[in-house]
Design a protein around this motif. Structure first.
Motif, PDB file in Angstrom:
ATOM      1  N   GLY B 140       1.074  -1.373   0.221  1.00 15.01           N
ATOM      2  CA  GLY B 140      -0.290   0.228   0.100  1.00 15.01           C
ATOM      3  C   GLY B 140       0.971   0.939  -0.198  1.00 15.01           C
ATOM      4  O   GLY B 140       0.513   1.910  -0.815  1.00 15.01           O
ATOM      5  N   GLU B 141       1.945   1.112   0.521  1.00 16.26           N
ATOM      6  CA  GLU B 141       2.535   2.767   1.169  1.00 16.26           C
ATOM      7  C   GLU B 141       3.391   3.016  -0.253  1.00 16.26           C
ATOM      8  O   GLU B 141       3.870   3.452  -0.663  1.00 16.26           O
ATOM      9  CB  GLU B 141       3.555   2.668   1.591  1.00 16.26           C
ATOM     10  N   PHE B 142       3.180   2.080  -1.157  1.00  9.79           N
ATOM     11  CA  PHE B 142       4.320   2.486  -2.472  1.00  9.79           C
ATOM     12  C   PHE B 142       3.630   1.916  -3.682  1.00  9.79           C
ATOM     13  O   PHE B 142       4.688   2.371  -5.071  1.00  9.79           O
ATOM     14  CB  PHE B 142       5.733   1.824  -2.273  1.00  9.79           C
ATOM     15  N   LEU B 143       2.020   1.678  -3.636  1.00 10.18           N
ATOM     16  CA  LEU B 143       1.210   1.446  -4.440  1.00 10.18           C
ATOM     17  C   LEU B 143       1.592   2.612  -5.805  1.00 10.18           C
ATOM     18  O   LEU B 143       1.547   2.304  -7.332  1.00 10.18           O
ATOM     19  CB  LEU B 143       0.091   1.435  -4.632  1.00 10.18           C
ATOM     20  N   ASN B 144       1.357   3.491  -5.368  1.00  5.55           N
ATOM     21  CA  ASN B 144       1.213   5.179  -6.744  1.00  5.55           C
ATOM     22  C   ASN B 144       2.659   5.492  -6.880  1.00  5.55           C
ATOM     23  O   ASN B 144       2.716   5.947  -7.741  1.00  5.55           O
ATOM     24  CB  ASN B 144       0.688   6.027  -6.069  1.00  5.55           C
ATOM     25  N   ALA B 145       4.032   4.745  -6.103  1.00  4.60           N
ATOM     26  CA  ALA B 145       5.525   5.468  -6.617  1.00  4.60           C
ATOM     27  C   ALA B 145       5.806   4.622  -7.813  1.00  4.60           C
ATOM     28  O   ALA B 145       5.349   3.083  -7.708  1.00  4.60           O
ATOM     29  CB  ALA B 145       5.885   5.037  -5.323  1.00  4.60           C
ATOM     30  N   PRO B 146       7.033   5.770  -8.797  1.00  2.00           N
ATOM     31  CA  PRO B 146       7.355   4.547 -10.016  1.00  2.00           C
ATOM     32  C   PRO B 146       8.472   3.726  -9.197  1.00  2.00           C
ATOM     33  O   PRO B 146       8.913   3.261  -8.170  1.00  2.00           O
ATOM     34  CB  PRO B 146       8.208   5.805 -10.467  1.00  2.00           C
TER      35      PRO B 146
END
Lengths: 270, 323
Positions: B140-146
């Motif tokens: 969850g914490e990095f789902l939106n990070a490239p």
């Protein structure tokens, strides 16, 4: 061999290609600047050539020659007349194994990603040279819907033919591993024969015959001719048909080479 | 009898390799996999181990249809991997530990969207599965990070999620914990174990990390120079190579090294003489007998029994083969 790529898959891949390139906007603007600067140089050389030919050359006058110059500069990125070695690099590193372990056709998935790339590059790479050209020497695009429609179709076909050729070249890596030599040859041949440096129509007869025996004019010269309204009616249809046939031929060759190549594949690096 | 999910018969792959330079250039043939015959039932969890260059990765590539076998036959999920590669890809999830299947420049979420489309998952199916994977693997914490910005541990979790998104019947993991720290490894192993319990997934794991095998695998196949040198339960392997067990005792009082137990020998004694370490062979005696013998000589306060690591077992197996 299943060649179908359902629309939702294609759409996601196109979108992925678009977003992947849109992540590097500054790079796109730098590229546009380069295209514009080279456009200015090309414009002055072309005008010089035209003047020494007495103001008209193979159907081009100053207005249509400038349209040609700025259109080619605007389209150079969308139709990607550059080095592209994504697939050959993946063959060399062995990462192609990942592509091959997916339930989609490798060539078609790269084609979709490339369409997405072209769609992104169309405006940021295309607009600046066109605007500069329009403001400096003038760019003349006829305001006729049919010309626009044929131009749009020609451009999409140009992008696709370019991809099909580059993919075929990349696939030679299955046999060669290192394709820098092929790459250089491709770059020289495509840049000359696609009409990037001077219009194919200016070539001496024999060289024009050689150029037309390659798919390269379909990548750039034909789209530019269609957009600038050089062809209309039956001639435009003929141009689009020629592009379509080249597309079919190159895609088929790429597909066959991919199938053969993956049989001889030695996955590199464990 | 059910149909095996993986079966190979005499599976062989040879590579031509150029050696030497200039005039001494020569082509030689290397046999990476040599007459491998395997049968794996649905739901099994297999540790596929061997030294570098033993032929593990080559086997996996033949199982997934990426490499064409030189000889022999292979069936996976009832399919011919090379001819039906794309169909088979729907049933297999592969993690190549050193390669990425994620889109480097895009947010991680986009990779899952593209993969869901590629595997033709219905929107509901894919969003349910993604939230399940995201929760269990803590994505969850990095789902939106490239993807390019993820740490190695984050990326490996993402890679595993990507391979499992379409609920494959077989999961093949080629060195999944390579380069991970202890916590990340443990997290990944816990996830894989629960995934297998919940979905009956067949697991095939190659690794150099014996912790992976001990935690995840019931059956171990050991390959050496392309040949299968052991195929059986993990416990059988330990029994086969007869490694010594280790008994560590803490004595209540300092004591001189206890050297007079006939079936065990002292292999370590700390400076105070309180902690003493004994090695014994399970074929000669038991841990209980050794402990009784020690207790007869000194009061024991605490003890620990160390099982042999698979690493030492495999090493001994190799030594046995080459001798």
């Amino acid at each position: 061999m299943s060649l179908a790529l359902p629309w939702p898959v294609a759409w996601q891949l196109i979108r992925g290609g678009f977003r992947r390139h849109s992540a590097y906007r500054a790079a796109a603007l730098a590229g546009a600047l380069t295209n514009t600067v080279f456009g200015a140089i090309k414009a002055s050389i072309t005008l010089g050539a035209l003047a020494s030919a007495g103001g008209r050359l193979a159907g081009y006058d100053a207005k249509s020659a400038m349209t040609y110059v700025w259109l080619t500069q605007a389209l150079i990125a969308p139709v990607s007349l550059f080095v592209w070695n994504e697939v050959s690099d993946r063959v060399r590193s062995g990462d192609i194994a990942v592509d091959l372990s997916r339930p989609v056709n490798v060539q078609l998935s790269y084609l979709c990603a490339d369409l997405g790339r072209a769609a992104f590059e169309f405006l940021p790479r295309g607009l600046p040279p066109l605007l500069v050209g329009w403001a400096s020497t003038g760019v003349h695009i006829p305001a006729r819907p049919l010309v626009w429609a044929a131009g749009a179709a020609g451009l999409v076909l140009g992008v696709l033919v370019s991809f099909a050729c580059r993919f075929l070249m990349n696939v030679t890596a299955f046999w060669l591993m290192e394709i820098r030599g092929v790459q250089t040859l491709y770059l020289v041949a495509s840049n000359i024969f696609c009409g990037l440096l001077i219009p194919v129509h200016w070539f001496p007869g024999w060289l024009r015959t050689v150029a037309n025996a390659t798919p390269f004019p379909s990548i750039l010269q034909t789209p530019v001719d269609l957009i600038s309204g050089r062809y209309s009616g039956a001639a435009a249809a003929h141009a689009l048909l020629t592009q379509s046939l080249w597309l079919l031929a190159m895609l088929t060759a790429g597909q066959v080479a991919l199938a053969r190549g993956s049989r001889v594949l030695v996955v590199q690096g464990g | 009898m059910t149909e095996p999910i993986i079966s190979t018969h005499g599976l062989t792959r040879r590579f031509a390799r150029t050696t030497g330079r200039g005039r001494s250039r020569a082509r030689e043939t290397v046999t990476a996999v040599d007459g491998l015959t395997l049968r794996i039932e649905p739901g099994e969890s297999i540790g596929y181990i061997g030294a570098n260059g033993a032929g593990k990765s080559t086997t996996i590539k033949m199982l997934t249809g990426i490499l064409t076998p030189t000889a022999g036959s292979v069936r996976v999920c009832g399919l011919d991997p090379v001819r039906q590669r794309k169909e088979l890809a729907r049933h297999i999830g592969v993690v190549f530990g050193q390669r990425s299947q994620l889109w480097w420049d895009l947010p991680l979420r986009d990779s899952f969207e593209i993969l869901a489309a590629i595997h033709r998952l219905a929107p509901k199916q894919s969003s349910d599965r993604l939230s399940e994977l995201s929760e269990r693997l803590q994505l969850g914490e990095f789902l939106n990070a490239p993807v390019r910005q993820l740490s190695l541990g984050q990326r490996m979790r993402a890679e595993v999620a990507a391979a499992l998104l379409h609920r494959p019947r077989i999961v093949i993991l080629d060195e999944p914990t390579i380069g991970l720290d202890v916590v990340s490894k443990e997290r990944l192993r816990q996830f894989l174990a629960s995934e297998r319990t919940d979905h009956g997934t067949t697991l095939l794991l190659t690794t150099h990390d014996m912790g992976d095998i001990e935690r995840l695998c019931e059956r171990v196949i050991v390959v050496d120079r392309g040949r299968c040198v052991h195929d059986g339960a993990l416990a059988d392997l330990a029994a086969l190579v007869q490694t010594e067990r280790i008994l560590v005792v803490d004595l209540a009082q300092p004591h001189a090294p206890i050297t007079d137990i006939p079936t065990a020998r002292v292999v370590g004694c700390d400076q105070t003489g309180v902690r003493q370490t004994f090695a014994f062979s399970p074929s000669d005696t038991t841990a209980a007998e050794v402990l009784a013998a020690v207790s007869a000589r000194a009061e024991v306060r605490d003890l620990a029994i160390e099982e042999p690591t698979i690493e030492s077992i495999v090493r001994r197996l190799y030594e046995g083969q080459t001798r």
